[in-house]
Design a protein around this motif. Structure first.
Motif, mmCIF file in Angstrom:
data_model
loop_
_atom_site.group_PDB
_atom_site.id
_atom_site.type_symbol
_atom_site.label_atom_id
_atom_site.label_comp_id
_atom_site.label_asym_id
_atom_site.label_seq_id
_atom_site.Cartn_x
_atom_site.Cartn_y
_atom_site.Cartn_z
ATOM 1 N N LEU A 182 -5.725 1.463 -10.323
ATOM 2 C CA LEU A 182 -5.562 0.411 -9.311
ATOM 3 C C LEU A 182 -5.135 -0.901 -9.977
ATOM 4 N N THR A 209 -2.089 6.553 -1.836
ATOM 5 C CA THR A 209 -1.174 6.860 -2.948
ATOM 6 C C THR A 209 -0.663 5.545 -3.533
ATOM 7 N N PRO A 210 0.064 5.623 -4.672
ATOM 8 C CA PRO A 210 0.683 4.396 -5.184
ATOM 9 C C PRO A 210 1.706 3.844 -4.191
ATOM 10 N N HIS A 259 -2.466 4.623 2.840
ATOM 11 C CA HIS A 259 -3.230 3.911 1.797
ATOM 12 C C HIS A 259 -3.947 4.865 0.852
ATOM 13 N N GLY A 313 0.850 -1.191 0.000
ATOM 14 C CA GLY A 313 0.000 0.000 0.000
ATOM 15 C C GLY A 313 0.882 1.236 0.000
ATOM 16 N N GLY A 314 0.257 2.382 -0.186
ATOM 17 C CA GLY A 314 1.021 3.632 -0.222
ATOM 18 C C GLY A 314 1.123 4.251 1.164
ATOM 19 N N GLU A 360 -1.461 -1.000 -10.660
ATOM 20 C CA GLU A 360 -0.646 -1.340 -9.481
ATOM 21 C C GLU A 360 -0.617 -2.849 -9.268
ATOM 22 N N VAL A 368 -9.435 6.994 -3.398
ATOM 23 C CA VAL A 368 -9.452 5.796 -4.240
ATOM 24 C C VAL A 368 -9.362 6.205 -5.716
ATOM 25 N N GLU A 393 -3.518 -2.459 -1.518
ATOM 26 C CA GLU A 393 -4.545 -1.735 -0.753
ATOM 27 C C GLU A 393 -4.510 -0.260 -1.144
ATOM 28 N N TRP A 394 -5.675 0.278 -1.414
ATOM 29 C CA TRP A 394 -5.768 1.716 -1.723
ATOM 30 C C TRP A 394 -7.136 2.163 -1.206
ATOM 31 N N ASP A 395 -7.175 2.640 0.051
ATOM 32 C CA ASP A 395 -8.452 2.857 0.742
ATOM 33 C C ASP A 395 -8.913 4.303 0.778
#
Lengths: 250, 282
Positions: free
Chosen positions: B261, B225-226, B223, B206-207, B264, B255, B250-252
């Motif tokens: 997404l 960013t890239p 969570h 996650g970012g 990634e 979004v 994870e990118w919460d």
């Protein structure tokens, strides 16, 4: 109390602004405070956003900054007890009605009631709508049918349905009616949760169906509430939305 | 019970549902937060049922407070059991963290000291969860911003000992490794070198965000960013050592659109395939 429990209690107190005891964590005190602030922000931000997700129109009405301060007061008064945050906020309307800074905005509580009911409708149990053929298969007026679990009727002191509508994206600045409104809230067939103002007769009919009355009896109670009430429009509306179900399901 | 595929998955967001239905075939699995699917019906279950029909599913709990000092919430545990019974996910995971103390639920993954006492508590809690769910769970390493003076056990040893005593697996969040190591001025390579990789059932990527402290950077597990380049490097190293593993992006927050997404996830998938090809060639 175990050391584990004691440490968590101290940490919990520090999250609330009680300060970090010097021997609790490693590192210099000024940096420790900055590091603690990450946790403080995580707790506050996540709970404020969770409340805003349930009450978006309240946030729009009071503004983001006011809402954040209001949410902090509400968290203090009746914060979540369970990790299922979608179920949090049942007392928020009542809280708004007694929140001194909002004393001049008595309709806020009614708007919050609509928003809380929408959340419950969104997550309510599934049920299969009746087939239109059901009406021709029997004498509909003597038969019983039931309401989808998502259906809520709210009798509101203020014109909160109109206020809710004009605060939707693209909502028009309609003139507010005088007096209260009755809200019908349900989850439609595409999982949207529209809000609609209904008449006293419509409300009486829906409430009678919920109590197990036959359709004929419910229509009679609707006429008691509203002498020239015609049940057809509200029944057609409920059926189109998938809100009428057969009684065996509930 | 089947396992998650050693492929790249993503955290499911409802706004991506339509795009996934036309383009999700390349995604190895989807992960959802358990607490978002505890309503009785409606859209969340309609979407998850549709995903379940075509994909492997991971259910990730965020609210059980396994690192808490008090008993687990029996009601919440029962709801987790119902959810697992309903969807039969390939994996269930939770965190080495606490989020409830007293009556309040704080909705954040908070840190605990690592001592013999907390180890015994966490072991008892993991046993209780595995018994209640009738399945082996994965326990995730946390990202932390503070270290307790009372801790006597290194985090990696603590996790390894929980796994040894309970039989649970581990979820290795590589971003959390990077975040904690930078925040505590330690070496993420050494953390990975000490980690029992043979117990890892899933990896999280996650970012993170970055702030500055007088003593150096403070990374925040945001969570939003890239995945950062040092985390990709660490991840590649883990996969070279452990072989291909189920890997979640994870990118919460903030979004992105689905193609961003999915890209990634494709980056993680490329690293997994490269390692799989290398193993075949060797």
């Amino acid at each position: 109390m175990s050391p584990h429990s004691d440490i968590l209690s101290v940490f919990r107190n520090a999250l609330n602004g009680g300060g970090l005891p010097p021997d609790l964590v490693l590192g210099a005190a000024d940096e420790a405070a900055r590091r603690l602030a990450v946790y403080q922000n995580n707790v506050a931000h996540s709970l404020i956003e969770a409340l805003a997700a349930r009450f978006p129109v309240i946030r729009r009405l009071v503004g983001s900054d006011f809402f954040a301060a209001l949410a902090r007061c509400y968290i203090e008064a009746d914060g979540p007890r369970s990790p299922v945050l979608a179920e949090w906020g049942e007392s928020f309307a009542e809280f708004l009605s007694t929140f001194p800074p909002l004393a001049s905005y008595p309709y806020m509580a009614d708007v919050a009631r609509i928003e809380f009911a929408r959340g419950r409708a969104f997550h309510a149990a599934d049920a299969l709508p009746i087939d239109p053929a059901w009406f021709s298969a029997q004498d509909p007026w003597s038969a019983r049918l039931d309401l989808h679990p998502s259906v809520h009727v709210l009798r509101l002191e203020h014109p909160a349905v109109s206020i809710w509508e004009r605060n939707q994206p693209g909502g028009e600045q309609v003139t507010l009616p005088a007096g209260g409104e009755i809200a019908l809230i349900l989850r439609d067939r595409s999982f949207d949760v529209p809000v609609r103002a209904i008449s006293p007769g419509d409300a009486a009919l829906i409430e009678a169906l919920r109590e197990g009355d036959s359709l004929g009896s419910a229509a009679g109670r609707a006429r008691s509430a509203e002498p020239d009430h015609d049940p057809r429009d509200i029944l057609i509306h409920l059926m189109r939305q998938g809100a009428l179900i057969t009684p065996e399901q509930t | 019970m089947s396992h998650l595929p050693a492929a790249a998955g993503v955290g499911f967001k409802p706004e991506h549902f339509t795009a996934i239905r036309s383009d999700g075939g390349k995604i190895g699995f989807f992960e959802v937060h358990a607490e978002n699917y505890m309503g009785a019906g409606g859209l969340p279950h309609a979407q998850l049922s549709a995903l379940r029909a075509d994909h492997a599913i991971s259910i990730h709990g965020v609210g059980l407070s396994i690192g808490g000092a008090e008993g687990l919430d029996a009601n919440h545990l029962a709801r987790l059991r119902s959810l697992c019974d309903r969807y039969e996910p390939e994996s269930f995971s939770e965190h080495l963290a606490w989020s409830s103390h007293g009556a309040d639920y704080l909705n954040a993954l908070l840190p605990l000291p690592y001592t013999e006492e907390t180890l015994a508590t966490v072991v008892a809690h993991v046993d209780e969860v595995q018994n209640a769910l009738a399945r082996r769970i994965l326990l995730e390493n946390p990202s932390t911003y503070l270290l307790f003076a009372q801790s006597t056990i290194p985090e990696v040893e603590f996790l390894g000992e929980v796994a040894r005593r309970t039989g649970c697996g581990l979820l290795l969040d590589v971003n959390n490794v990077q975040v904690s190591a930078v925040n505590h001025r330690t070496d993420p390579q050494r953390y990975i070198a000490a980690f029992p990789l043979h117990l890892v059932g899933e990896i999280h990527l996650g970012g993170h965000a970055e702030e500055a402290l007088p003593s150096g950077p403070l990374l925040i597990d945001a969570h939003g960013t890239p995945v950062a380049d040092p985390v990709w490097d660490l991840y590649s190293q883990v996969i070279r050592q452990a072989g291909p593993l189920p890997t979640l992006v994870e990118w919460d927050n903030d979004v992105p659109d689905w193609p961003t997404l999915a890209a990634e996830a494709a980056r993680a998938e490329a690293i997994l395939r490269q390692e799989a090809d290398r193993l075949v060639a060797a």
